[in-house]
Design a protein around this motif. Sequence first.
Motif, PDB file in Angstrom:
ATOM      1  N   GLU A 194      -1.073 -47.226  -4.904  1.00  0.00           N
ATOM      2  CA  GLU A 194       0.329 -47.814  -4.764  1.00  0.00           C
ATOM      3  C   GLU A 194       1.357 -46.780  -4.481  1.00  0.00           C
ATOM      4  N   LEU A 195       1.563 -45.329  -5.224  1.00  0.00           N
ATOM      5  CA  LEU A 195       2.411 -44.735  -5.736  1.00  0.00           C
ATOM      6  C   LEU A 195       2.361 -43.632  -4.788  1.00  0.00           C
ATOM      7  N   THR A 196       0.982 -43.321  -4.300  1.00  0.00           N
ATOM      8  CA  THR A 196       0.941 -41.641  -3.574  1.00  0.00           C
ATOM      9  C   THR A 196       0.466 -42.795  -1.717  1.00  0.00           C
TER      10      THR A 196
ATOM     11  N   ARG B  70       7.638 -46.726  -5.904  1.00  0.00           N
ATOM     12  CA  ARG B  70       8.646 -45.774  -7.146  1.00  0.00           C
ATOM     13  C   ARG B  70       7.966 -45.419  -8.563  1.00  0.00           C
ATOM     14  N   ASP B  71       7.509 -43.944  -8.628  1.00  0.00           N
ATOM     15  CA  ASP B  71       7.240 -44.271  -9.887  1.00  0.00           C
ATOM     16  C   ASP B  71       8.002 -43.757 -10.618  1.00  0.00           C
ATOM     17  N   THR B  72       8.885 -45.237 -11.704  1.00  0.00           N
ATOM     18  CA  THR B  72       9.160 -45.010 -11.971  1.00  0.00           C
ATOM     19  C   THR B  72       8.741 -44.628 -14.008  1.00  0.00           C
ATOM     20  N   ASN B  73       7.848 -44.921 -14.219  1.00  0.00           N
ATOM     21  CA  ASN B  73       7.494 -45.104 -15.230  1.00  0.00           C
ATOM     22  C   ASN B  73       7.181 -43.462 -16.012  1.00  0.00           C
ATOM     23  N   ALA B  74       6.597 -42.508 -15.087  1.00  0.00           N
ATOM     24  CA  ALA B  74       6.647 -41.035 -15.431  1.00  0.00           C
ATOM     25  C   ALA B  74       8.477 -40.871 -16.369  1.00  0.00           C
TER      26      ALA B  74
ATOM     27  N   GLY C  19      -3.268 -48.793 -13.986  1.00  0.00           N
ATOM     28  CA  GLY C  19      -4.717 -49.089 -13.763  1.00  0.00           C
ATOM     29  C   GLY C  19      -5.794 -49.411 -14.857  1.00  0.00           C
ATOM     30  N   LEU C  20      -5.003 -50.380 -15.062  1.00  0.00           N
ATOM     31  CA  LEU C  20      -5.681 -50.928 -16.424  1.00  0.00           C
ATOM     32  C   LEU C  20      -6.182 -52.251 -16.229  1.00  0.00           C
ATOM     33  N   GLY C  21      -5.570 -53.166 -14.648  1.00  0.00           N
ATOM     34  CA  GLY C  21      -6.013 -54.442 -13.898  1.00  0.00           C
ATOM     35  C   GLY C  21      -7.605 -54.661 -14.081  1.00  0.00           C
ATOM     36  N   PRO C  22      -7.554 -55.808 -13.676  1.00  0.00           N
ATOM     37  CA  PRO C  22      -8.719 -56.607 -13.789  1.00  0.00           C
ATOM     38  C   PRO C  22      -9.817 -55.986 -12.154  1.00  0.00           C
ATOM     39  N   THR C  23      -9.289 -55.483 -11.325  1.00  0.00           N
ATOM     40  CA  THR C  23      -9.787 -55.236 -10.355  1.00  0.00           C
ATOM     41  C   THR C  23     -10.533 -54.135 -10.349  1.00  0.00           C
TER      42      THR C  23
ATOM     43  N   ASP D  90     -11.119 -51.355  -8.613  1.00  0.00           N
ATOM     44  CA  ASP D  90      -9.972 -50.693  -7.992  1.00  0.00           C
ATOM     45  C   ASP D  90      -9.042 -49.968  -9.667  1.00  0.00           C
ATOM     46  N   ASP D  91      -8.956 -50.871 -10.657  1.00  0.00           N
ATOM     47  CA  ASP D  91      -8.353 -50.052 -11.496  1.00  0.00           C
ATOM     48  C   ASP D  91      -8.938 -49.109 -12.643  1.00  0.00           C
ATOM     49  N   LEU D  92      -8.781 -48.170 -12.431  1.00  0.00           N
ATOM     50  CA  LEU D  92      -9.864 -47.415 -12.825  1.00  0.00           C
ATOM     51  C   LEU D  92      -9.816 -46.760 -13.982  1.00  0.00           C
TER      52      LEU D  92
ATOM     53  N   LYS E 142     -13.441 -56.533 -17.944  1.00  0.00           N
ATOM     54  CA  LYS E 142     -13.290 -55.372 -18.337  1.00  0.00           C
ATOM     55  C   LYS E 142     -11.854 -55.302 -19.153  1.00  0.00           C
ATOM     56  N   GLN E 143     -10.744 -56.158 -19.089  1.00  0.00           N
ATOM     57  CA  GLN E 143      -9.600 -55.313 -19.691  1.00  0.00           C
ATOM     58  C   GLN E 143     -10.097 -56.043 -21.757  1.00  0.00           C
ATOM     59  N   ALA E 144     -11.609 -56.612 -21.882  1.00  0.00           N
ATOM     60  CA  ALA E 144     -11.634 -56.315 -23.086  1.00  0.00           C
ATOM     61  C   ALA E 144     -12.269 -54.800 -23.241  1.00  0.00           C
TER      62      ALA E 144
ATOM     63  N   THR F 176      -2.142 -58.831 -19.491  1.00  0.00           N
ATOM     64  CA  THR F 176      -3.792 -59.069 -19.935  1.00  0.00           C
ATOM     65  C   THR F 176      -4.164 -57.946 -20.313  1.00  0.00           C
ATOM     66  N   ALA F 177      -3.804 -57.263 -19.764  1.00  0.00           N
ATOM     67  CA  ALA F 177      -4.384 -55.325 -20.322  1.00  0.00           C
ATOM     68  C   ALA F 177      -3.380 -54.773 -21.247  1.00  0.00           C
ATOM     69  N   PRO F 178      -4.566 -54.767 -22.599  1.00  0.00           N
ATOM     70  CA  PRO F 178      -4.150 -53.741 -23.249  1.00  0.00           C
ATOM     71  C   PRO F 178      -3.969 -52.665 -22.844  1.00  0.00           C
TER      72      PRO F 178
ATOM     73  N   LEU G 171      -1.804 -46.739 -21.054  1.00  0.00           N
ATOM     74  CA  LEU G 171      -0.685 -48.116 -20.454  1.00  0.00           C
ATOM     75  C   LEU G 171      -0.849 -48.685 -19.598  1.00  0.00           C
ATOM     76  N   PRO G 172      -0.709 -50.388 -19.446  1.00  0.00           N
ATOM     77  CA  PRO G 172      -0.317 -50.448 -17.738  1.00  0.00           C
ATOM     78  C   PRO G 172       0.758 -50.104 -17.038  1.00  0.00           C
ATOM     79  N   GLY G 173       0.687 -50.310 -16.057  1.00  0.00           N
ATOM     80  CA  GLY G 173       1.796 -50.050 -14.911  1.00  0.00           C
ATOM     81  C   GLY G 173       3.096 -50.807 -15.150  1.00  0.00           C
ATOM     82  N   PRO G 174       3.197 -52.122 -14.753  1.00  0.00           N
ATOM     83  CA  PRO G 174       3.890 -52.395 -14.659  1.00  0.00           C
ATOM     84  C   PRO G 174       5.391 -52.014 -16.340  1.00  0.00           C
ATOM     85  N   PRO G 175       6.668 -52.047 -15.842  1.00  0.00           N
ATOM     86  CA  PRO G 175       7.144 -51.529 -16.396  1.00  0.00           C
ATOM     87  C   PRO G 175       7.455 -52.340 -17.827  1.00  0.00           C
ATOM     88  N   ARG G 176       7.778 -54.163 -16.914  1.00  0.00           N
ATOM     89  CA  ARG G 176       7.671 -54.122 -18.379  1.00  0.00           C
ATOM     90  C   ARG G 176       6.725 -54.704 -20.118  1.00  0.00           C
ATOM     91  N   GLU G 177       5.879 -54.513 -18.725  1.00  0.00           N
ATOM     92  CA  GLU G 177       4.401 -54.122 -20.724  1.00  0.00           C
ATOM     93  C   GLU G 177       4.847 -53.201 -20.610  1.00  0.00           C
ATOM     94  N   MET G 178       4.959 -51.375 -20.312  1.00  0.00           N
ATOM     95  CA  MET G 178       4.643 -50.524 -20.699  1.00  0.00           C
ATOM     96  C   MET G 178       5.652 -50.301 -21.387  1.00  0.00           C
TER      97      MET G 178
HETATM   98  P1  ATP Z   1      -2.352 -55.230 -13.855  1.00  0.00           P
HETATM   99  O1  ATP Z   1      -3.237 -55.471 -15.435  1.00  0.00           O
HETATM  100  O2  ATP Z   1      -0.664 -55.915 -14.722  1.00  0.00           O
HETATM  101  O3  ATP Z   1      -2.261 -55.220 -12.851  1.00  0.00           O
HETATM  102  P2  ATP Z   1      -2.195 -52.020 -14.273  1.00  0.00           P
HETATM  103  O4  ATP Z   1      -2.406 -51.169 -14.952  1.00  0.00           O
HETATM  104  O5  ATP Z   1      -3.464 -52.561 -14.161  1.00  0.00           O
HETATM  105  O6  ATP Z   1      -0.971 -53.761 -15.258  1.00  0.00           O
HETATM  106  P3  ATP Z   1      -1.057 -51.153 -11.928  1.00  0.00           P
HETATM  107  O7  ATP Z   1      -2.547 -52.680 -11.305  1.00  0.00           O
HETATM  108  O8  ATP Z   1      -1.689 -50.206 -11.977  1.00  0.00           O
HETATM  109  O9  ATP Z   1      -1.050 -51.534 -12.985  1.00  0.00           O
HETATM  110  O10 ATP Z   1       0.044 -51.988 -11.305  1.00  0.00           O
HETATM  111  C1  ATP Z   1       0.891 -52.830 -11.784  1.00  0.00           C
HETATM  112  C2  ATP Z   1       2.332 -52.875 -10.736  1.00  0.00           C
HETATM  113  O11 ATP Z   1       3.163 -52.378 -12.606  1.00  0.00           O
HETATM  114  C3  ATP Z   1       2.175 -52.173  -9.398  1.00  0.00           C
HETATM  115  O12 ATP Z   1       2.251 -53.239  -8.442  1.00  0.00           O
HETATM  116  C4  ATP Z   1       3.869 -52.025  -9.522  1.00  0.00           C
HETATM  117  O13 ATP Z   1       4.611 -52.752  -9.163  1.00  0.00           O
HETATM  118  C5  ATP Z   1       3.667 -51.013 -11.412  1.00  0.00           C
HETATM  119  N1  ATP Z   1       3.776 -49.646 -11.451  1.00  0.00           N
HETATM  120  C6  ATP Z   1       2.448 -49.660 -11.348  1.00  0.00           C
HETATM  121  N2  ATP Z   1       2.686 -47.900 -12.046  1.00  0.00           N
HETATM  122  C7  ATP Z   1       3.891 -47.586 -11.709  1.00  0.00           C
HETATM  123  C8  ATP Z   1       4.791 -46.872 -12.325  1.00  0.00           C
HETATM  124  N3  ATP Z   1       4.173 -45.976 -12.140  1.00  0.00           N
HETATM  125  N4  ATP Z   1       6.099 -47.147 -11.476  1.00  0.00           N
HETATM  126  C9  ATP Z   1       6.471 -48.146 -11.765  1.00  0.00           C
HETATM  127  N5  ATP Z   1       6.016 -49.135 -11.323  1.00  0.00           N
HETATM  128  C10 ATP Z   1       4.956 -49.243 -11.254  1.00  0.00           C
END
Ligand code: ATP
Length: 394
Positions: free
Chosen positions: A15-17, A22-26, A72-76, A78-80, A120-122, A137-139, A154-161
């Motif tokens: 979704e970033l590439t 938008r990549d706000t995490n980095a 990429g820490l989700g359960p699907t 494509d989370d690798l 997978k998340q365990a 749900t993603a440690p 760390l997981p992608g969602p900023p409110r988790e990360m």
């Molecule tokens: P989850 O288990 O919650 O899905 P995840 O580690 O698999 O966590 P991703 O599936 O990669 O996370 O991303 C989930 C959401 O987090 C994205 O749809 C997006 O809204 C947000 N997100 C992911 N990466 C970034 C990033 N680099 N900057 C900002 N938001 C991001």
Amino acid sequence: VRPLLTAELLSVGSELTVGETRDTNAGDLARRLTAAGVEVLRMTALPDDLAVVTQALSEGLARADLLVSTGGLGPTPDDLTRESIAAAVGERPGVDPGLERWLRGLFERRGATFADTNLKQAWRIPSATAIPNDHGTAPGWWVDRPDGRVVVALPGPPREMVPMWDGFVLPRLEARGLGRPSAVRLLRLTGIGESLVAERLGPLLDRDADPLVATYARADAVDVRIAATGIDAAEAEARAAEMAGRVAARLEGHVWATGPASWGERIAQRLAARGERLALVEAGTRGALATLLAEPLGDRLAWSLVLPDGGLESPVDAAEAARADAGCDVGLALRVRPRRGDTVVTVAIAGAGPRRAERRLAFLGGPQGRGRAALAAAAILLERLGGLEADAAP
Ligand code: ATP
Ligand code: MG
């Protein structure tokens, strides 16, 4: 133990590439790591592709002391990220019984069905410690390498990360020895362009120097950032402060803030120091000045009036009337008129300095011109309030 002085950041997710997210995490992590005295060597966004992420991890581990990935820490399928880390460090992931119990408990409490894909998340590899996630749900994973390097996933969602970084990762990295003692000073400038700043600073801008001095042209200022290291925090502070003094001496009369303040915050500080309140009237701006100043001014703003284009004949009279009608100390009138693609700015201030109106030409028209007109009015006001004098900057 190996000191963690350099870092690389990997943002994982197609979704970033493809530009959907938008990549706000980095950037958020880079700011936190820089503040901790860590040099961020690079930040990379990567698609959900096992080979690509594995290679980036391997290469990053050859360069940096610390590698932090998000996403990429989700359960699907494509989370690798977990698979990629396992491949890069040559370990096999397996289900961690403790994590599985925690995860199944989460689903039970929510009354949700547990699909086996969630297992997978365990997962954990032997060298990884799980990083608890209280908001999802993603440690995460903390991986110690035999050579003392560290990988954090760390997981992608900023409110988790962000809570996982602030609450778990950063304290442990600091306990482990993170970064060099460092200090940063920021000087915000007005009334001078970036190229003239560079000319005045000359050799102070040497790219390899420490303290490192750099200029940034931003919408509301030209910023000079000074970063120094030291044997301890006190020495770093002293070296940054000494260089900030040298830089300020070469830019006298242009420094309107020392530190990350906004125009509104600085004007509010000056009004508070003088025990004064302000009334604003603006025409042709669609409220750009009120938008810029009202929130930070708070109670220091007696009132603000937005008039349509052509709604203000004499800025000098309007400033005086605003001050009198509001019963406050300072009145400011701003009039904006388009001219051949640019914006003519007229500012008058009653109650601080001379009565005459000041004129400026703001580059461009439309919303950009109006925004620049508001900044010009703020700069004139702050100067009249004594905010550009060497001893007035906080
Ligand atoms: P989850 O288990 O919650 O899905 P995840 O580690 O698999 O966590 P991703 O599936 O990669 O996370 O991303 C989930 C959401 O987090 C994205 O749809 C997006 O809204 C947000 N997100 C992911 N990466 C970034 C990033 N680099 N900057 C900002 N938001 C991001
Ligand atoms: Mg996901």
